[in-house]
Design a protein around this motif. Structure first.
Motif, PDB file in Angstrom:
ATOM      1  N   LEU A 194     -32.071  -9.317 -37.868  1.00  0.00           N
ATOM      2  CA  LEU A 194     -30.970  -9.776 -36.916  1.00  0.00           C
ATOM      3  C   LEU A 194     -31.275 -11.179 -36.598  1.00  0.00           C
ATOM      4  O   LEU A 194     -32.431 -11.720 -36.363  1.00  0.00           O
ATOM      5  N   LEU A 195     -30.132 -11.953 -36.340  1.00  0.00           N
ATOM      6  CA  LEU A 195     -30.282 -13.350 -35.696  1.00  0.00           C
ATOM      7  C   LEU A 195     -29.265 -13.180 -34.412  1.00  0.00           C
ATOM      8  O   LEU A 195     -28.152 -13.227 -34.569  1.00  0.00           O
ATOM      9  N   ILE A 196     -30.067 -13.551 -33.421  1.00  0.00           N
ATOM     10  CA  ILE A 196     -29.461 -13.175 -32.162  1.00  0.00           C
ATOM     11  C   ILE A 196     -29.425 -14.357 -31.208  1.00  0.00           C
ATOM     12  O   ILE A 196     -30.092 -15.221 -31.104  1.00  0.00           O
ATOM     13  N   ALA A 197     -27.950 -14.636 -30.767  1.00  0.00           N
ATOM     14  CA  ALA A 197     -27.723 -15.729 -29.841  1.00  0.00           C
ATOM     15  C   ALA A 197     -28.587 -15.617 -28.636  1.00  0.00           C
ATOM     16  O   ALA A 197     -28.410 -14.483 -28.037  1.00  0.00           O
ATOM     17  N   LYS A 198     -29.003 -16.660 -27.969  1.00  0.00           N
ATOM     18  CA  LYS A 198     -30.167 -16.759 -26.926  1.00  0.00           C
ATOM     19  C   LYS A 198     -28.999 -17.187 -25.675  1.00  0.00           C
ATOM     20  O   LYS A 198     -29.135 -16.333 -24.549  1.00  0.00           O
ATOM     21  N   ASN A 199     -27.723 -17.783 -26.163  1.00  0.00           N
ATOM     22  CA  ASN A 199     -26.926 -18.025 -25.109  1.00  0.00           C
ATOM     23  C   ASN A 199     -25.638 -18.140 -25.778  1.00  0.00           C
ATOM     24  O   ASN A 199     -25.514 -18.072 -26.958  1.00  0.00           O
ATOM     25  N   GLN A 200     -24.415 -18.584 -25.040  1.00  0.00           N
ATOM     26  CA  GLN A 200     -23.150 -18.890 -25.622  1.00  0.00           C
ATOM     27  C   GLN A 200     -22.980 -20.007 -26.465  1.00  0.00           C
ATOM     28  O   GLN A 200     -23.417 -20.926 -26.243  1.00  0.00           O
ATOM     29  N   ILE A 201     -22.951 -19.468 -27.889  1.00  0.00           N
ATOM     30  CA  ILE A 201     -22.975 -20.691 -28.857  1.00  0.00           C
ATOM     31  C   ILE A 201     -21.392 -21.118 -29.085  1.00  0.00           C
ATOM     32  O   ILE A 201     -20.604 -20.067 -29.685  1.00  0.00           O
TER      33      ILE A 201
END
Length: 298
Positions: free
Chosen positions: A64-71
């Protein structure tokens, strides 16, 4: 023997570098270490201020590649490759960061065969030759291990080794011997370079437009290495000078606030850390007998 029928050396090196620069290392729920090539995710560039984080999920059997904040749309995704030295970035990813301040250099230290405590030290270390990483940060786990190894190398009493097992630090005498050895190691490495830091920096500035990428990276690597060696040579010289001056006073403790407030020490946080957390506690606990022994070192 049959490998030559699959690829020649040049092809193997190319494939090895491709894998090395793209592979992900992770642990499963059974705590076993695994490696994997993950298409698309391996295209994500590095930033210490990354906006994503990756992990392997055992339950779904997915990487998984998970966004740490809104991209936002069309905003670049970044991952952090971690704090590394120039050589590690170059080896693993084929690049160096020109603004990287996390300089690391490998050193190898040998236990002398003639050491009468060789057997005891080998039992304690479980190995005879060690390769360690040195940086300017004494809180770095690798530096901590390197210093402990050097303290064992210079230990000259069986009781010192027992003390090392319990407290990680032995005595002020041992610490001074360790610093002498570390300075010698750094000086020996510095002498192997044909240029100094200033000459390397001038080389990059004057020929930046036509320096081959790999040569440019190698120059950055050796600049970082020299900065680490130079840091410890200068710092050890300064510590020894301060300590020698302290010994000139018959009353050691009144001079300790002078060491704590020294401007050169406190100007660099890693100098202050070593002085306040390691050297000063040993100095405060120095006995008159130990002081007499230490004076013979100078």
């Amino acid at each position: 023997p049959y490998f030559k029928d699959i690829a020649n050396l040049q092809q193997f090196l190319w494939a090895r570098c491709i894998v090395q620069s793209r592979i992900f290392g992770y642990h499963t729920s059974e705590h076993t270490k695994q490696s994997a090539l993950v298409p698309l995710i391996d295209l994500v560039n590095h930033s210490m201020n990354s906006n994503s984080i990756w992990n392997y999920d055992d339950e779904s059997d997915n990487f998984l590649l998970i966004a740490k904040n809104q991209i936002k749309a069309k905003e670049e995704i970044f991952d952090s490759y971690g704090k590394r030295g120039h050589s590690a970035y170059f080896l693993d990813y084929g690049m160096v960061l020109t603004n990287n301040k996390h300089y690391i250099v490998p050193i190898k230290v040998y236990l002398p065969y003639e050491d009468y405590l060789l057997k005891e030290k080998l039992l304690l270390l479980d190995k005879q030759i060690e390769r360690y990483e040195l940086s300017m940060n004494i809180h770095d786990e690798h530096v901590y291990e390197c210093f402990n190894y050097l303290r064992i190398v210079v230990a000259n009493d069986i009781n010192d080794l027992h003390c090392m097992i319990q407290h990680h630090m032995i005595s002020l005498e041992n610490e001074l011997r360790m610093l002498f050895l570390l300075k010698t190691i750094c000086q020996q490495h510095i002498l192997q370079y044909n240029t100094n830091i200033e000459e390397d920096q001038q080389l990059i500035e004057k020929h930046a437009s036509h320096l081959p990428y790999k040569i440019r990276n190698c120059i950055f690597i050796r600049i970082g290495e020299k900065k680490v060696f130079t840091f410890w040579i200068h710092y050890i010289d300064y510590i020894l000078l301060l300590f020698k001056n302290t010994l000139l006073y018959k009353h050691t403790l009144p001079s300790i606030p002078m060491l704590q407030q020294d401007q050169y020490i406190n100007k660099h946080k890693y100098r202050a850390l070593y002085m306040n957390e390691i050297f000063l506690p040993l100095l405060i606990n120095m006995t008159s007998e130990e002081e007499h022994i230490i004076q013979s070192l100078f």
